[in-house]
Design a protein around this motif. Structure first.
Motif, PDB file in Angstrom:
ATOM      1  N   GLU A 160       0.834  -1.205   0.000  1.00  0.00           N
ATOM      2  CA  GLU A 160       0.000   0.000   0.000  1.00  0.00           C
ATOM      3  C   GLU A 160       0.876   1.266   0.000  1.00  0.00           C
ATOM      4  OE1 GLU A 160      -2.881   0.350   3.182  1.00  0.00           O
ATOM      5  OE2 GLU A 160      -3.333   2.434   2.585  1.00  0.00           O
ATOM      6  N   LEU A 161       1.933   1.202   0.789  1.00  0.00           N
ATOM      7  CA  LEU A 161       2.810   2.368   0.906  1.00  0.00           C
ATOM      8  C   LEU A 161       3.445   2.721  -0.444  1.00  0.00           C
ATOM      9  CD1 LEU A 161       3.569   4.139   3.288  1.00  0.00           C
ATOM     10  CD2 LEU A 161       5.492   2.616   3.736  1.00  0.00           C
ATOM     11  N   VAL A 162       3.996   1.699  -1.099  1.00  0.00           N
ATOM     12  CA  VAL A 162       4.663   1.958  -2.387  1.00  0.00           C
ATOM     13  C   VAL A 162       3.649   2.501  -3.391  1.00  0.00           C
ATOM     14  CG1 VAL A 162       5.837   0.876  -4.355  1.00  0.00           C
ATOM     15  CG2 VAL A 162       6.539   0.316  -2.017  1.00  0.00           C
ATOM     16  N   GLU A 163       2.467   1.917  -3.396  1.00  0.00           N
ATOM     17  CA  GLU A 163       1.442   2.371  -4.344  1.00  0.00           C
ATOM     18  C   GLU A 163       1.118   3.850  -4.101  1.00  0.00           C
ATOM     19  OE1 GLU A 163      -1.865  -0.408  -4.579  1.00  0.00           O
ATOM     20  OE2 GLU A 163      -3.128   1.327  -5.140  1.00  0.00           O
ATOM     21  N   ARG A 164       1.004   4.205  -2.825  1.00  0.00           N
ATOM     22  CA  ARG A 164       0.639   5.591  -2.524  1.00  0.00           C
ATOM     23  C   ARG A 164       1.790   6.554  -2.825  1.00  0.00           C
ATOM     24  NH1 ARG A 164      -2.958   5.616   2.913  1.00  0.00           N
ATOM     25  NH2 ARG A 164      -2.862   7.842   2.487  1.00  0.00           N
ATOM     26  N   ILE A 165       3.006   6.120  -2.568  1.00  0.00           N
ATOM     27  CA  ILE A 165       4.148   7.014  -2.874  1.00  0.00           C
ATOM     28  C   ILE A 165       4.261   7.207  -4.391  1.00  0.00           C
ATOM     29  CG2 ILE A 165       6.667   7.266  -2.737  1.00  0.00           C
ATOM     30  CD1 ILE A 165       6.473   5.626  -0.095  1.00  0.00           C
ATOM     31  N   VAL A 166       4.158   6.099  -5.126  1.00  0.00           N
ATOM     32  CA  VAL A 166       4.242   6.208  -6.593  1.00  0.00           C
ATOM     33  C   VAL A 166       3.110   7.105  -7.103  1.00  0.00           C
ATOM     34  CG1 VAL A 166       4.061   4.921  -8.767  1.00  0.00           C
ATOM     35  CG2 VAL A 166       5.468   4.021  -6.912  1.00  0.00           C
ATOM     36  N   GLY A 167       1.941   6.979  -6.506  1.00  0.00           N
ATOM     37  CA  GLY A 167       0.798   7.823  -6.893  1.00  0.00           C
ATOM     38  C   GLY A 167       1.118   9.287  -6.627  1.00  0.00           C
ATOM     39  N   ALA A 168       1.676   9.566  -5.446  1.00  0.00           N
ATOM     40  CA  ALA A 168       2.010  10.957  -5.106  1.00  0.00           C
ATOM     41  C   ALA A 168       3.083  11.481  -6.053  1.00  0.00           C
ATOM     42  CB  ALA A 168       2.494  11.040  -3.669  1.00  0.00           C
ATOM     43  N   TYR A 169       4.063  10.650  -6.380  1.00  0.00           N
ATOM     44  CA  TYR A 169       5.145  11.073  -7.283  1.00  0.00           C
ATOM     45  C   TYR A 169       4.598  11.450  -8.662  1.00  0.00           C
ATOM     46  CZ  TYR A 169       9.305   9.885  -4.438  1.00  0.00           C
ATOM     47  OH  TYR A 169      10.295   9.853  -3.494  1.00  0.00           O
ATOM     48  N   ARG A 170       3.560  10.703  -9.103  1.00  0.00           N
ATOM     49  CA  ARG A 170       2.997  10.976 -10.433  1.00  0.00           C
ATOM     50  C   ARG A 170       2.471  12.403 -10.541  1.00  0.00           C
ATOM     51  NH1 ARG A 170       2.701   6.248 -13.224  1.00  0.00           N
ATOM     52  NH2 ARG A 170       2.117   4.459 -11.969  1.00  0.00           N
ATOM     53  N   SER A 171       2.012  12.946  -9.406  1.00  0.00           N
ATOM     54  CA  SER A 171       1.435  14.290  -9.488  1.00  0.00           C
ATOM     55  C   SER A 171       2.388  15.372  -8.996  1.00  0.00           C
ATOM     56  CB  SER A 171       0.133  14.332  -8.688  1.00  0.00           C
ATOM     57  OG  SER A 171       0.419  14.024  -7.344  1.00  0.00           O
ATOM     58  N   LEU A 172       3.661  15.006  -8.771  1.00  0.00           N
ATOM     59  CA  LEU A 172       4.623  16.020  -8.306  1.00  0.00           C
ATOM     60  C   LEU A 172       5.057  16.900  -9.471  1.00  0.00           C
ATOM     61  CD1 LEU A 172       7.297  14.360  -5.958  1.00  0.00           C
ATOM     62  CD2 LEU A 172       5.578  16.070  -5.357  1.00  0.00           C
ATOM     63  N   PRO A 173       4.826  18.197  -9.382  1.00  0.00           N
ATOM     64  CA  PRO A 173       5.247  19.059 -10.495  1.00  0.00           C
ATOM     65  C   PRO A 173       6.782  19.228 -10.531  1.00  0.00           C
ATOM     66  CG  PRO A 173       3.598  20.111  -9.081  1.00  0.00           C
ATOM     67  CD  PRO A 173       4.120  18.943  -8.336  1.00  0.00           C
ATOM     68  N   VAL A 174       7.371  18.793 -11.646  1.00  0.00           N
ATOM     69  CA  VAL A 174       8.825  18.926 -11.848  1.00  0.00           C
ATOM     70  C   VAL A 174       9.047  20.064 -12.834  1.00  0.00           C
ATOM     71  CG1 VAL A 174      10.903  17.758 -12.702  1.00  0.00           C
ATOM     72  CG2 VAL A 174       9.091  16.417 -11.597  1.00  0.00           C
ATOM     73  N   GLY A 175       9.984  20.961 -12.550  1.00  0.00           N
ATOM     74  CA  GLY A 175      10.232  22.020 -13.530  1.00  0.00           C
ATOM     75  C   GLY A 175      11.002  23.188 -12.969  1.00  0.00           C
ATOM     76  N   ASP A 176      10.803  24.335 -13.615  1.00  0.00           N
ATOM     77  CA  ASP A 176      11.496  25.576 -13.224  1.00  0.00           C
ATOM     78  C   ASP A 176      11.230  25.843 -11.740  1.00  0.00           C
ATOM     79  OD1 ASP A 176      12.288  28.161 -12.747  1.00  0.00           O
ATOM     80  OD2 ASP A 176      10.994  29.079 -14.286  1.00  0.00           O
ATOM     81  N   PRO A 177      12.274  25.828 -10.915  1.00  0.00           N
ATOM     82  CA  PRO A 177      12.050  25.957  -9.471  1.00  0.00           C
ATOM     83  C   PRO A 177      11.557  27.335  -9.059  1.00  0.00           C
ATOM     84  CG  PRO A 177      14.399  25.979  -9.972  1.00  0.00           C
ATOM     85  CD  PRO A 177      13.695  25.666 -11.250  1.00  0.00           C
ATOM     86  N   SER A 178      11.709  28.331  -9.960  1.00  0.00           N
ATOM     87  CA  SER A 178      11.215  29.654  -9.587  1.00  0.00           C
ATOM     88  C   SER A 178       9.760  29.847 -10.003  1.00  0.00           C
ATOM     89  CB  SER A 178      12.109  30.748 -10.175  1.00  0.00           C
ATOM     90  OG  SER A 178      12.208  30.596 -11.564  1.00  0.00           O
ATOM     91  N   ALA A 179       9.197  28.848 -10.697  1.00  0.00           N
ATOM     92  CA  ALA A 179       7.794  28.971 -11.114  1.00  0.00           C
ATOM     93  C   ALA A 179       6.891  28.521  -9.971  1.00  0.00           C
ATOM     94  CB  ALA A 179       7.544  28.115 -12.358  1.00  0.00           C
ATOM     95  N   GLN A 180       5.772  29.216  -9.832  1.00  0.00           N
ATOM     96  CA  GLN A 180       4.851  28.870  -8.772  1.00  0.00           C
ATOM     97  C   GLN A 180       4.304  27.453  -8.978  1.00  0.00           C
ATOM     98  OE1 GLN A 180       1.655  31.641  -8.429  1.00  0.00           O
ATOM     99  NE2 GLN A 180       1.509  31.360  -6.204  1.00  0.00           N
TER     100      GLN A 180
END
Ligand code: NAD
Length: 515
Positions: free
Chosen positions: A321-341
């Motif tokens: 369950e833990l891995v599934e939830r972490i992978v799920g959270a990672y899928r929605s993590l915004p990656v990109g320009d760190p100065s962008a909101q």
């Protein structure tokens, strides 16, 4: 901005980053010549685009010698300046840091790639340690100890050490300098700082504020000196006998080189080196809380904190369950320009960091690991934006024992708490650790003498994001140093034991007779 799927990323224009950096440097009052890229010296770069912003002059051997001499000269008056007066300098520095919080955070984002909120948090950490050090300037207490001899007083007094050489890593380009400098200055020491060659602009900005603080309160500006340069400049500080304490933050490799060299000349050394931090999740854990704590610790700062969570040790009953939830959270993590909101994961510092990440993931897969995420997102330049990776490992292989300075979370499974604690302690590093549990017995055991062997052992929070009030540092290959709060100041002072005889007799200790 993008998620776990590999897509293209829009990065800021390097010309705009140059202008933003220049504006921040101007506002803090930094005086420096910004050469064109490639003009020799240090190349101040940005991981946001992977390009060089400016070239800066590197400290020569003469500059290094002069800086150490100036700091050593300033020490002779600074050591006898009353500690609360020394505190006034640090109080002023704290005010200037507060005034220029946004400018410094801007530079931290541009040079180290931290998202704006984390960059602001790092500057806040500087402000916090200044407040702490100002209070400390009235609390450099020694002990009075019961003497075994009549008419005698036995006590300990603490005195300044001398010049403190401070070598810092790229990933905390300003806070680690402040931890050392604020405390060293109130202790009566003077400081020579060699920042990471990857973050020279933030260092120049800090030094400008430091010099201004000194001028404002009438303290000698030479109490703090800055040397821009790479490893050779650092080595000069390491070997110079005028440097009483060398405080070095960076990789275990660096510490292995530096530690014996300072010991060779009987100097003091304070090492803050790499970590390989783990969190145990027990069957009783609040999984919502655990997932939030794990994701921040493992993916925050793109896995580039010394306290980044690198190993998850989950009980067999919760691991799926833990891995599934972490992978799920990672899928929605915004990656990109760190100065962008809205961005939560910025870039890796450079290509080598990316290559190390790819190599580690390939090795983990070859060892039987199941890899989720970890791919690069496309940009037009040489920047390295990656999705954080989760790797379910069949067992702890050699790669799990390495600190790969990138967002990789290895997942291991356990059946008994003894086994989980043994896994936590199985790596050569000993910086941070955590347990997620609602069972007080498990929590207490984790923090007991036969529990975690790390310098930091948390309950129901992740491994990263320490407050300045506690002593910070780790055991084993992490180097054993302690910085920041609590009684870490003792590393920056020397202790004298004084016995005062106010009687007219001369009794000897241990009842010895000599007459
Ligand atoms: P690094 O070891 O490459 O460099 C750190 C600093 O040491 C730089 O200023 C560098 O110029 C200098 N240096 C390197 N070799 C030297 C030598 N032989 N003599 C003198 N100076 C030398 O580390 P990095 O890549 O900048 O930072 C990442 C590493 O730092 C990670 O391992 C991370 O865990 C560690 N770190 C530890 C802490 C902590 O408090 N424990 C905090 C931040 C970073």
């Amino acid at each position: 901005m993008t998620t776990m799927e590999s897509t293209s990323i829009t990065v800021p224009r390097v010309e705009d980053l140059r202008e933003r950096a220049k504006a921040a440097l101007r506002t803090v009052g930094a005086e420096l010549t910004l050469g064109v890229p490639g003009a020799g010296g240090i190349q101040a770069s940005t991981p946001l685009t992977g390009e060089v912003l400016f070239s800066l002059t590197e400290a020569s051997a003469e500059d290094t010698d002069a800086a150490i001499a100036e700091a050593a000269g300033a020490f002779t008056s600074w050591r006898t300046t009353p500690a609360p007066v020394r505190g006034a300098l640090v109080a002023r520095l704290g005010e200037l840091l507060t005034e220029h919080k946004d400018d410094l955070a801007q530079l931290v984002t541009i040079e180290a790639g931290k998202i704006t909120s984390e960059a602001l948090g790092e500057v806040q950490e500087m402000i916090d340690i200044c407040e702490f050090a100002v209070g400390l300037s009235r609390q450099l207490y020694g002990k009075t100890i019961a003497s075994e001899r009549p008419g005698h007083r036995l006590m300990e007094t603490w005195h300044p050490l001398g010049v403190v050489g401070v070598i810092t890593a790229f990933n905390f380009p300003v806070a680690v300098w402040a931890w050392n400098t604020a405390v060293a200055l109130v202790c009566g020491d003077t400081v020579v700082w060699k920042p990471s060659e990857l973050t020279p602009l933030t260092a120049v900005a800090c030094q400008a504020l430091m010099s201004r603080a000194a001028r404002d309160v009438g303290a000698p500006v030479e109490v703090s000196r800055l040397l821009l340069g790479g490893r050779e400049v650092g080595e000069t500080l390491v070997d110079d006998p005028r440097v009483a304490l060398l405080s070095a933050t960076g990789s275990v490799r660096m510490g292995r080189e530096v530690g014996p060299r300072v010991a060779q000349r009987f100097g003091r050394v304070l090492l803050e080196l790499g970590g390989n931090n783990a969190a145990i999740v027990t069957p009783s854990a609040d999984l919502d809380l655990a997932v939030r704590g794990i994701v921040f610790s493992a993916a925050g700062t793109a896995g580039q904190r010394c306290t980044t969570l690198r190993r998850l040790i989950a009980h067999r009953s919760v691991v799926d369950e833990l891995v599934e939830r972490i992978v799920g959270a990672y899928r929605s993590l915004p990656v990109g320009d760190p100065s962008a909101q809205g961005t939560l994961v910025g870039p890796l510092i450079h290509e080598t960091a990316y290559r190390d990440m790819v190599g580690a993931l390939e090795q983990a897969a070859a060892d039987g690991g199941e890899v989720f995420g970890g791919h690069r997102h496309g940009t037009e330049g040489d920047a390295y934006y990656v999705s954080p990776a989760v790797v379910r490992m069949p067992s702890q292989t050699a790669i799990v024992h390495n600190e790969t300075f990138a967002p990789i979370l290895y997942v291991l499974t356990y059946d008994t708490l003894d086994e989980a604690i043994a896994l936590n302690n199985a790596v050569p590093q000993g910086l941070s650790s955590a347990i997620f549990t609602t069972d007080i017995r498990e929590a207490e055991r984790f923090m007991a003498a036969d529990g975690s062997d790390c310098g930091i052992a948390n309950v129901n929070i992740g491994t990263s994001g320490a407050e300045i009030g506690g002593a910070f540092g780790g055991e084993k290959e992490t180097g054993g140093g302690r910085e920041s709060g609590s009684d870490s100041w003792k590393a920056y002072m020397r202790r004298a034991t004084n016995t005062v005889n106010y009687s007219s007799e001369l009794p000897l200790a241990q009842g010895v007779r000599f007459s």
